[in-house]
Design a protein around this motif. Structure first.
Motif, PDB file in Angstrom:
ATOM      1  N   SER A 178      81.000 -26.505  43.636  1.00  0.00           N
ATOM      2  CA  SER A 178      81.545 -26.236  42.341  1.00  0.00           C
ATOM      3  C   SER A 178      82.400 -27.479  41.463  1.00  0.00           C
ATOM      4  O   SER A 178      82.326 -27.346  40.392  1.00  0.00           O
ATOM      5  CB  SER A 178      82.749 -25.103  42.515  1.00  0.00           C
ATOM      6  OG  SER A 178      83.320 -24.619  41.122  1.00  0.00           O
ATOM      7  N   TRP A 179      83.019 -28.115  42.532  1.00  0.00           N
ATOM      8  CA  TRP A 179      83.733 -29.376  41.858  1.00  0.00           C
ATOM      9  C   TRP A 179      82.707 -30.413  41.276  1.00  0.00           C
ATOM     10  O   TRP A 179      83.006 -30.863  40.317  1.00  0.00           O
ATOM     11  CB  TRP A 179      84.700 -29.922  42.867  1.00  0.00           C
ATOM     12  CG  TRP A 179      85.414 -31.258  42.472  1.00  0.00           C
ATOM     13  CD1 TRP A 179      84.787 -32.501  42.510  1.00  0.00           C
ATOM     14  CD2 TRP A 179      86.504 -31.346  41.713  1.00  0.00           C
ATOM     15  NE1 TRP A 179      85.618 -33.398  42.090  1.00  0.00           N
ATOM     16  CE2 TRP A 179      86.738 -32.732  41.298  1.00  0.00           C
ATOM     17  CE3 TRP A 179      87.619 -30.453  41.538  1.00  0.00           C
ATOM     18  CZ2 TRP A 179      87.771 -33.108  40.724  1.00  0.00           C
ATOM     19  CZ3 TRP A 179      88.589 -30.771  40.783  1.00  0.00           C
ATOM     20  CH2 TRP A 179      88.756 -32.260  40.445  1.00  0.00           C
ATOM     21  N   MET A 180      81.696 -30.673  41.976  1.00  0.00           N
ATOM     22  CA  MET A 180      80.692 -31.638  41.505  1.00  0.00           C
ATOM     23  C   MET A 180      79.883 -31.058  40.146  1.00  0.00           C
ATOM     24  O   MET A 180      79.590 -31.846  39.146  1.00  0.00           O
ATOM     25  CB  MET A 180      79.764 -31.986  42.471  1.00  0.00           C
ATOM     26  CG  MET A 180      80.429 -32.431  43.718  1.00  0.00           C
ATOM     27  SD  MET A 180      79.007 -32.519  45.313  1.00  0.00           S
ATOM     28  CE  MET A 180      77.770 -33.545  44.458  1.00  0.00           C
ATOM     29  N   ASP A 181      79.828 -29.854  40.264  1.00  0.00           N
ATOM     30  CA  ASP A 181      78.919 -29.191  39.033  1.00  0.00           C
ATOM     31  C   ASP A 181      79.970 -29.461  37.777  1.00  0.00           C
ATOM     32  O   ASP A 181      79.498 -29.726  36.634  1.00  0.00           O
ATOM     33  CB  ASP A 181      78.929 -27.514  39.287  1.00  0.00           C
ATOM     34  CG  ASP A 181      78.019 -27.241  40.218  1.00  0.00           C
ATOM     35  OD1 ASP A 181      77.028 -28.186  40.468  1.00  0.00           O
ATOM     36  OD2 ASP A 181      77.730 -26.326  40.467  1.00  0.00           O
ATOM     37  N   LYS A 182      81.318 -29.117  37.950  1.00  0.00           N
ATOM     38  CA  LYS A 182      82.402 -29.529  36.773  1.00  0.00           C
ATOM     39  C   LYS A 182      82.444 -31.052  36.445  1.00  0.00           C
ATOM     40  O   LYS A 182      82.762 -31.284  35.096  1.00  0.00           O
ATOM     41  CB  LYS A 182      83.803 -29.019  37.201  1.00  0.00           C
ATOM     42  CG  LYS A 182      83.813 -27.297  37.485  1.00  0.00           C
ATOM     43  CD  LYS A 182      85.022 -26.895  38.148  1.00  0.00           C
ATOM     44  CE  LYS A 182      85.245 -25.509  38.306  1.00  0.00           C
ATOM     45  NZ  LYS A 182      86.376 -24.999  38.672  1.00  0.00           N
ATOM     46  N   ALA A 187      75.589 -30.322  32.910  1.00  0.00           N
ATOM     47  CA  ALA A 187      75.795 -29.529  34.245  1.00  0.00           C
ATOM     48  C   ALA A 187      74.443 -28.815  34.481  1.00  0.00           C
ATOM     49  O   ALA A 187      73.661 -28.412  35.615  1.00  0.00           O
ATOM     50  CB  ALA A 187      76.791 -28.432  34.225  1.00  0.00           C
ATOM     51  N   SER A 188      73.748 -28.209  33.407  1.00  0.00           N
ATOM     52  CA  SER A 188      72.338 -27.433  33.419  1.00  0.00           C
ATOM     53  C   SER A 188      71.349 -28.003  34.112  1.00  0.00           C
ATOM     54  O   SER A 188      70.503 -27.693  34.816  1.00  0.00           O
ATOM     55  CB  SER A 188      72.129 -26.829  32.201  1.00  0.00           C
ATOM     56  OG  SER A 188      71.936 -27.831  31.243  1.00  0.00           O
ATOM     57  N   HIS A 189      71.112 -29.383  33.485  1.00  0.00           N
ATOM     58  CA  HIS A 189      70.128 -30.103  33.971  1.00  0.00           C
ATOM     59  C   HIS A 189      70.207 -30.666  35.271  1.00  0.00           C
ATOM     60  O   HIS A 189      69.367 -30.630  36.137  1.00  0.00           O
ATOM     61  CB  HIS A 189      69.931 -31.695  33.194  1.00  0.00           C
ATOM     62  CG  HIS A 189      68.999 -32.547  33.531  1.00  0.00           C
ATOM     63  ND1 HIS A 189      67.607 -32.304  33.235  1.00  0.00           N
ATOM     64  CD2 HIS A 189      68.869 -33.804  34.204  1.00  0.00           C
ATOM     65  CE1 HIS A 189      66.974 -33.273  34.005  1.00  0.00           C
ATOM     66  NE2 HIS A 189      67.859 -33.926  34.413  1.00  0.00           N
ATOM     67  N   MET A 191      72.133 -28.961  37.727  1.00  0.00           N
ATOM     68  CA  MET A 191      71.518 -27.690  38.498  1.00  0.00           C
ATOM     69  C   MET A 191      70.131 -27.661  38.740  1.00  0.00           C
ATOM     70  O   MET A 191      69.521 -27.485  39.586  1.00  0.00           O
ATOM     71  CB  MET A 191      72.106 -26.425  37.781  1.00  0.00           C
ATOM     72  CG  MET A 191      73.928 -26.606  37.839  1.00  0.00           C
ATOM     73  SD  MET A 191      74.329 -26.431  39.698  1.00  0.00           S
ATOM     74  CE  MET A 191      73.894 -25.037  40.431  1.00  0.00           C
ATOM     75  N   GLU A 192      69.295 -27.779  37.467  1.00  0.00           N
ATOM     76  CA  GLU A 192      67.714 -27.422  37.612  1.00  0.00           C
ATOM     77  C   GLU A 192      67.289 -28.594  38.708  1.00  0.00           C
ATOM     78  O   GLU A 192      66.314 -28.325  39.353  1.00  0.00           O
ATOM     79  CB  GLU A 192      67.435 -27.613  36.379  1.00  0.00           C
ATOM     80  CG  GLU A 192      65.804 -27.503  35.991  1.00  0.00           C
ATOM     81  CD  GLU A 192      65.099 -27.703  34.870  1.00  0.00           C
ATOM     82  OE1 GLU A 192      64.093 -28.119  34.645  1.00  0.00           O
ATOM     83  OE2 GLU A 192      66.286 -27.653  33.552  1.00  0.00           O
ATOM     84  N   ARG A 193      67.720 -29.745  38.409  1.00  0.00           N
ATOM     85  CA  ARG A 193      67.163 -30.958  39.283  1.00  0.00           C
ATOM     86  C   ARG A 193      67.620 -30.657  40.766  1.00  0.00           C
ATOM     87  O   ARG A 193      66.559 -30.881  41.509  1.00  0.00           O
ATOM     88  CB  ARG A 193      67.850 -32.135  38.682  1.00  0.00           C
ATOM     89  CG  ARG A 193      67.170 -33.436  39.619  1.00  0.00           C
ATOM     90  CD  ARG A 193      65.828 -33.609  39.223  1.00  0.00           C
ATOM     91  NE  ARG A 193      65.186 -34.777  39.596  1.00  0.00           N
ATOM     92  CZ  ARG A 193      64.004 -35.221  40.235  1.00  0.00           C
ATOM     93  NH1 ARG A 193      63.107 -34.272  39.957  1.00  0.00           N
ATOM     94  NH2 ARG A 193      63.780 -36.284  40.501  1.00  0.00           N
ATOM     95  N   LEU A 194      68.707 -30.210  41.005  1.00  0.00           N
ATOM     96  CA  LEU A 194      68.886 -29.811  42.432  1.00  0.00           C
ATOM     97  C   LEU A 194      68.038 -28.669  43.113  1.00  0.00           C
ATOM     98  O   LEU A 194      67.508 -28.695  44.135  1.00  0.00           O
ATOM     99  CB  LEU A 194      70.393 -29.204  42.720  1.00  0.00           C
ATOM    100  CG  LEU A 194      71.593 -30.545  42.450  1.00  0.00           C
ATOM    101  CD1 LEU A 194      72.847 -30.009  42.513  1.00  0.00           C
ATOM    102  CD2 LEU A 194      71.391 -31.384  43.505  1.00  0.00           C
TER     103      LEU A 194
END
Length: 809
Positions: A178-182, A187-189, A191-194
């Protein structure tokens, strides 16, 4: 219970067990398991000093704690040394056990811990190696399983992502993700890549991540395999922010280059100078055109520092950086000290493209530092290095010895009786003697060695890379040099010294340990007559701590009224009657049991507590004598007086006050004085003895014949009796020498109209022989040992019909 009575009990134990004497720290008993563990023959441990089993310096400190009585129950892990020289890892518990009413013993239980420790060490080593590998990489690393659960990450990963402290100290994968996302700008790209990477276990990928903090990270994703199958992923993160900003930074660097107060030069890859800044010319007087094409070797090298320049350039090639101080000359030839930093600059392929040098003038700072160091590190009187500088040089010697597997020596020197010079001739004269001693010590050491003054009349010599042989040669040279008479102001005199020697690393791994142990060795020289040297031995500290423990216990015994007096009857040889008693000191410690006066009296005299003990004995014996002399009885009590007690200015006054307070006639007391008391300062002793004689007490010379005897003081001093020491009595009447000595003492005493009493009489043959010679009085086991006051009363005072009768056995 005696130690041998414990043997059946400890033999039944699986652990190795030792029984250790609480004062001497020597083995009193050991079971079969202990001998097997240490690979020793049965009974080989009996009487052994327990410190001989120590395999590490820390274990010696452990036994010093035990000797000092810091705890009566200590658990530790340590190494023990076997008979064959091998060592074993053990767990050990030392417990002080009270044995009956009068004795105690240390019980040492030992368990072999070698195998368990080896397994633990191997596991710790493996984990440390894995962690070191993870931390040694230049990238931030995150390792997960196939489901994304975090298995590990290194510190650089946490720093790149700026993980807060609470996420570093607890396991919470969801919170970290969650910290890395923030942190991500998009953030959307991200998460999609992950998600794409997670759906492809064998996928390898490289991505660029832009963080809200302004950092730009390059992420490399690789699958992790075990036995040919994917088991997780390794994410590698590298900060490329600086690489992308190089162009902007170079523009800024150019401005700094021109305005910096540091002198700066830049070379090409061949170390030829291509430019310098304005501060370079201000410092060196060389302009840029004069320096172009020269190398740092050309600019800095002189005959005096050429080797240093070559070494720094070699280090620069290996390390990529060098910083230090170097002497150089300006264009006009004036020398100056400069602080230099040299940096090697490489391109992305690791090829050297530039060298940059920064330097500034440190001459004034260096001069001020020298003056400060001269004041801070030197003894103001002798000019020798003081304790602070000695500390630095010992640290250097430890480093050199550690790298070269060599040794060095410390000599702790204390001048003998130097206080007498200060007291009699004054401190200015004593200071001149110390300066002369300093000059002589300098002649005894090499140029690489150090002579230091710790303060007062204490000196330390540090002998660089010296072994025991070299230390002995130096110690003998010092003794010989100081034995040569000094001559000051027309006065000739000799100053001797006592020297203790400690060797590194055998006698200590730190300065404090080495000086402490050398001081301990010097102390033993003082005890044994002074003007000599002695090497440190392990048992010295144990003995010193044992003395300290007894000294503390004696002071506690005084506070707690734990001392007691026993009384040995004194017999008139002509009538066979008991006419008095000698007061003898006894002590039963709650932890150490019954302690012999031969053990604690010498230590009490050494530490000075004998004065307080002697005053207690005198007051207690006088009160007891007053009680016994009530009701018309006549009984004389004999009291031993120590040299320190006799020398106290208020000795006579204290004695008179004790007699008055108890209401006892002075002639009911007899003081026993040793010959050393009387001859140390004969005039002062005569003054005190005459005061005692006017007071009305009787006086006798104790242990007559064992010290330095002078007929002149027997004639001058108001003495009424001589006591023959037991060492002359025990072999009567068979030993011809003892017969001659005792005969002479009795004849001398009678010629001077003195009485004679013999102590230590144990046989009827001794009594009969002494009676034949005309000896007046006796005491000893033939009649009675020393008794408690109650026992003495029941045998000799009450009822009156028994007064004066001897014991039947």
């Amino acid at each position: 219970m005696k130690p041998h009575q414990w043997q059946p009990l400890i033999e039944g134990m699986l652990e190795a067990v030792l029984l250790v004497d609480p004062i001497q720290l020597r083995v009193l008993g050991a079971n079969r398991s202990a001998h097997t563990l240490l690979r020793l023959a049965p009974d080989a441990l009996m009487g052994t000093a327990v410190v001989n089993l120590a395999a590490a310096p820390e274990d010696l400190f452990f036994w010093e704690d035990v000797a000092a009585g810091l705890s009566d129950n200590i658990f530790s892990e340590t190494l023990l040394q076997r008979q064959d020289g091998s060592t074993i890892q053990v767990e050990r518990r030392v417990s002080l056990v009270r044995v009956g009413l009068d004795n105690s013993v240390y019980v040492v239980a030992i368990r072999d811990h070698t195998s368990q420790r080896q397994v633990e060490n191997e596991l710790e080593k493996l984990i440390a190696e894995l962690r070191a590998t993870l931390e040694s990489t230049a990238d931030g690393i995150l390792v997960t399983d196939l489901d994304g659960a975090i298995r590990s990450y290194n510190h650089l990963f946490a720093r790149l992502w700026g993980l807060p402290e609470e996420l570093l100290t607890q396991r919470d994968d969801a919170a970290i993700y969650s910290w890395m996302d923030k942190c991500m700008v998009d953030a959307s790209h991200y998460m999609e890549r992950l998600g794409t990477i997670a759906r492809s276990p064998l996928m390898e990928a490289t991505d660029v991540l832009v963080l809200r903090s302004g950092k730009i990270l390059e992420r490399v994703t690789l699958p992790q395999y075990a036995r040919g199958r994917p088991i997780g992923r390794v994410y590698s993160y590298r900060d490329i922010t600086q690489r992308l900003a190089d162009e902007a930074r170079l523009q800024l660097a150019a401005k700094v280059f021109e305005s910096s107060t540091d002198a700066i030069f830049i070379t090409d890859g061949e170390q030829k100078i291509i430019t310098t800044n304005p501060s370079f010319e201000r410092l060196t007087s060389y302009n840029e055109q004069e320096m172009i094409g020269q190398t740092p070797r050309d600019f800095f090298s002189e005959q005096s520092n050429q080797n240093q320049v070559e070494q720094l350039l070699e280090e620069l090639e290996v390390e990529g950086f060098w910083e230090g101080e170097l002497w150089n000359r300006r264009k006009n030839g004036h020398a100056y000290l400069c602080m230099i930093s040299l940096v090697r600059v490489q391109d992305e392929d690791g090829k050297t493209i530039h060298y940059i040098g920064f330097f500034k003038d440190r001459t004034e700072t260096h001069t001020a530092k020298q003056k400060i160091e001269e004041l801070a590190f030197s003894d103001t009187l002798t000019g020798l290095p003081n304790r602070l500088l000695l500390t630095e040089r010992i640290k250097q010697s430890i480093g050199v010895a550690g790298r070269g597997n060599s040794t060095f020596a410390l000599l702790f020197i204390d001048l003998d009786h130097f206080k007498q010079i200060n007291d009699s001739l004054g401190h200015p004269f004593g200071d001149r003697v110390l300066i002369e001693v300093t000059e002589r010590l300098k002649k005894c050491i090499r140029q690489v060695d150090t002579a230091s003054r710790l303060g007062g009349d204490e000196f330390v010599l540090l002998l660089h890379q010296a072994d025991a042989g070299g230390a002995e040669i130096c110690a003998r040279r010092v003794l010989e040099e100081l034995n040569v008479p000094f001559t000051l102001d027309g006065m000739s005199f000799t100053v001797t010294c006592s020297i203790g020697v400690a060797l590194y690393p055998a006698d200590g791994l730190t300065m404090d340990d080495l000086i402490k142990n050398a001081d301990s060795a010097m102390y033993h020289v003082k005890e044994r007559g002074r003007s000599d040297f002695r090497f440190y031995q392990r048992q010295m500290n144990i003995g010193l701590l044992s003395r300290m423990k007894l000294d503390h216990a004696m002071r506690q015994a005084l506070e707690n009224d734990s001392f007691r007096l026993h009384y040995q009857p004194l017999i008139d040889l002509a009538s066979g009657q008991v006419f008095g008693a000698e007061a003898l000191l006894r002590w039963n410690d709650k932890d150490l049991g019954e302690i012999s006066p031969t053990q604690f009296i010498p230590i009490a005299e050494e530490t000075g507590v004998i004065v307080a003990i002697g005053n207690w004995v005198m007051a207690s014996a006088i009160r007891q004598a007053a009680k016994w002399n009530q009701g018309g009885q006549v009984l004389r009590v004999s009291i031993n007086v120590s040299a320190l007690q006799f020398q106290q200015s208020d000795f006579v006054a204290n004695l008179a006050a004790a007699l008055q307070e108890a209401g006892l006639a002075p002639d009911r007391i007899e003081l026993e004085l040793t010959e050393s008391i009387l001859i140390r300062d004969a005039d002062e002793a005569l003054r005190v003895l005459e005061s005692l004689a006017r007071l009305g007490v009787n006086m006798a010379i104790d242990d007559f014949g064992t010290g330095y005897s002078s007929l002149s003081y027997l004639k001058r001093f108001p003495i009424s009796k001589l006591k023959i020491d037991r060492s002359f009595v025990q072999h009567l009447p068979d030993d011809e020498s003892d017969v001659a000595i005792v005969t002479a003492i009795v004849s001398l005493a009678h010629a001077l109209k003195l009485k004679v009493i013999a102590e230590g009489v144990e046989t009827e043959e001794q009594r009969a022989f002494l009676q034949t010679l005309g000896c007046n009085e006796l005491q000893g086991f033939l009649y009675s040992p020393a008794l408690t006051p109650a026992e003495f009363e029941s045998h000799y005072l009450y009822p009156p019909s028994l007064q004066g009768k001897l014991l039947s056995s």
